[in-house]
Design an enzyme around this catalytic site. Structure first.
Site, PDB file in Angstrom:
ATOM      1  N   SER A 182      10.447  -1.845   2.640  1.00 28.39           N
ATOM      2  CA  SER A 182      10.545  -0.937   3.762  1.00 28.39           C
ATOM      3  C   SER A 182      10.520  -1.632   5.125  1.00 28.39           C
ATOM      4  CB  SER A 182       9.408   0.076   3.709  1.00 28.39           C
ATOM      5  OG  SER A 182       8.158  -0.552   3.866  1.00 28.39           O
ATOM      6  N   SER A 238       7.491  -4.531   0.137  1.00 26.24           N
ATOM      7  CA  SER A 238       8.134  -4.188   1.407  1.00 26.24           C
ATOM      8  C   SER A 238       8.256  -5.337   2.404  1.00 26.24           C
ATOM      9  CB  SER A 238       7.409  -3.019   2.075  1.00 26.24           C
ATOM     10  OG  SER A 238       7.706  -1.825   1.401  1.00 26.24           O
ATOM     11  N   LYS A 244       6.400  -4.345  12.771  1.00 23.92           N
ATOM     12  CA  LYS A 244       6.796  -3.135  12.045  1.00 23.92           C
ATOM     13  C   LYS A 244       6.162  -1.910  12.694  1.00 23.92           C
ATOM     14  CE  LYS A 244       7.012  -1.388   7.240  1.00 23.92           C
ATOM     15  NZ  LYS A 244       6.585  -1.639   5.844  1.00 23.92           N
TER      16      LYS A 244
END
Lengths: 422, 92
Positions: free
Chosen positions: A103, A127, A28
């Site tokens: 996310s 997330s 990420k």
């Protein structure tokens, strides 16, 4: 690649040998990689190149993994769809035309599309679990303190943990084994994961497992999601697990408590972005307040501004007791509720998300509606507990995730139970 | 709508505290959205006061010198620097 999975493609080679030798990993883009830009999905950090590796990245390299790219994400982790990214939305490889969840949407999509064997995300209020559920892969949110946050760009530091994605529970557990454990650079880490062998727990043995189902987390959920959830529970019962209902009355307040705390912490954590030491600069005309105000207007997107402003409001004179203090009370209440429920059950089960993946563009206009979609995931972060999302099946052709929650540092139990399904 | 619903001046005030410039259109949009969101947050009123566990302890280590980021690396992402220092806007 039409899905827009990576913000930056890279090839960061790890050691020749190790438990992850030959494996590719997507990371990420809020996890720092030495020499490879780390944007947090924001214009603010469009050109930011970290001068050091996050601890989890060092551990990936030591374990022999190859990092293949920095995955797309909601800006600074703020979103449930990956659509708040400055770099555009990511399509869901498991359900084209739909969001991958957020996310950590790019990380989940990378695994679902086969662009990486494994991925790392971060989970502040769901997330990791939300995109795992929406993309039909496995995601783990570790107990707070199990995994080092050194080098993770902070959003809400009392809530967030870095966690793994994989196609199967066993592979996710292998990645968790690599990243878990104490780190002198993160004083909130604990020693429970130091000699872990989570992968060995993925034996699918649920005989005698007692599963509590919190009724509050099924109320209001989509009918097809609930049906798929009970089908998956039935598969666990067929293998010897038993289920009973439990009640978590506090979770009625979890979403508002979560958002007040997360936004308050965000307003403080994101104060560092002023365009002087790094990030988008507002130029040097006028005084510093004007320059900072300009840098932050240009560098941050709508959702980030919304959360910083609401967090600033919640902490401001006259409102602190009304919002922040009450949210901390709610957080303590949620913890107590989970402790009680877990004293009568080995794990708690619910749908990971109360809804199937949204269509792309469907949910951006109404922030409050988007926040409410986090109802089943945020209580876990408030309680600092571990949770896993495993694919439960599909509803109307769209992936549905099943969430299992366990006691603090009960990752082995979750991995054992989850591996009976995936 | 609650008693202390947000007004545009309040949004501007909070934005100034947070050092974020806003366009007029953004102020109007945020004013509407904040009214909804803050009304929702107000349901926290019915949360009882809860005894909180105090189980956190500071983690200490000896105060010893360690390697740290060298200044060249630290300055690499700065839009402007001068003589090994960050260069920022005027302080007044």
């Amino acid at each position: 690649m039409s899905e827009n999975i990576f913000i930056t493609e890279a090839e960061i080679a790890g050691d020749a040998e190790g438990p992850l030798a030959g494996k590719t990993v997507a990371v990420k883009d809020n996890i720092s990689t030495d020499g490879v830009r780390t944007t947090c999905g924001s214009r603010m950090l469009e050109e930011y190149v970290p001068p050091y590796d996050a601890t989890v990245v060092s551990r990936l390299k030591d374990a022999g993994a190859t990092i293949v790219g920095k995955a797309n994400m909601d800006e600074f982790g703020m979103g449930t769809t990956t659509e708040t990214s400055y770099f555009g939305a990511t399509d869901n490889p498991a359900a084209p035309g739909h969001v991958p969840g957020g996310s950590s949407g790019g990380s989940a999509a990378a695994v679902a599309a086969g662009e990486a064997d494994l991925a790392l995300g971060s989970d502040t209020g769901g997330s990791v679990r939300c995109p795992a559920a929406f993309c039909g892969v496995v995601g783990i949110k570790p107990t707070y303190g199990l995994v080092s946050r050194y080098g993770l760009v902070a959003y809400a530091n009392s809530l967030e943990q870095i966690g793994p994605f994989a196609p199967t529970v066993e592979e996710a557990a292998e990645l968790l084994d690599v990243i878990a454990g104490s780190d002198e650079r993160d004083a909130t880490t604990r020693t429970e994961g130091d000699d872990s062998n989570y992968a060995a727990a993925a034996d699918g043995d649920v005989d005698g497992l007692s599963i509590g189902v919190p009724t509050e987390l099924l109320e209001g959920a989509d009918e097809g999601v609930v049906e798929t959830f009970w089908d998956a529970i039935a598969r666990l019962e067929d293998q010897g697990a038993t289920t009973h209902e439990v009640s978590l009355p506090s979770v009625e307040h979890a979403v508002e408590a979560y958002y007040v705390i997360a936004m308050s912490e965000a307003s403080s954590n994101l104060a560092r972005f002023d365009g002087v030491r790094y990030g988008h600069s507002g130029g040097y005309d006028g005084n510093w307040n004007e320059a900072f105000g300009r840098a932050r207007e240009e560098g941050f997107g709508d959702e980030v501004k919304r959360r910083i402003l609401l967090g600033t409001y919640a902490l401001s004179a006259g409102y602190h007791d009304k919002y922040y203090k009450k949210a901390q009370d709610a957080r303590a209440w949620v913890k107590q509720d989970f402790d009680e429920a877990l004293s009568e059950a080995d794990v708690l089960a619910s749908p990971t998300m109360p809804v199937p993946p949204f269509e792309l563009g469907e949910s951006l206009d109404d922030p409050l509606q988007m926040y409410l979609a986090d109802a089943n995931t945020v209580p876990v972060n408030l309680a600092d507990l571990p949770a896993i999302s495993v694919p439960a099946g599909e509803a109307d052709g769209l992936p549905v995730g099943l969430q299992l929650v366990g006691p603090a540092f009960g990752e082995e139990r979750l991995i054992r139970a989850g591996s009976a399904l995936a | 709508m609650s008693d202390d619903a947000v007004n545009p001046e309040e949004v501007r005030h909070v934005a100034a505290l947070a050092r974020i410039d806003l366009e007029d259109a953004e102020v109007d949009r945020f004013t509407d959205q904040f009214a909804d969101i803050l009304e929702y947050f107000e349901t926290l009123d019915s949360v009882p006061e809860v005894e909180r566990d105090v189980e956190l302890a500071n983690v200490m280590r000896p105060d010893e010198e360690h390697d740290c980021l060298d200044s060249e690396d630290a300055l690499r992402n700065a839009p402007e620097s001068e003589d090994g220092y960050f260069k920022g806007p005027n302080v007044s």
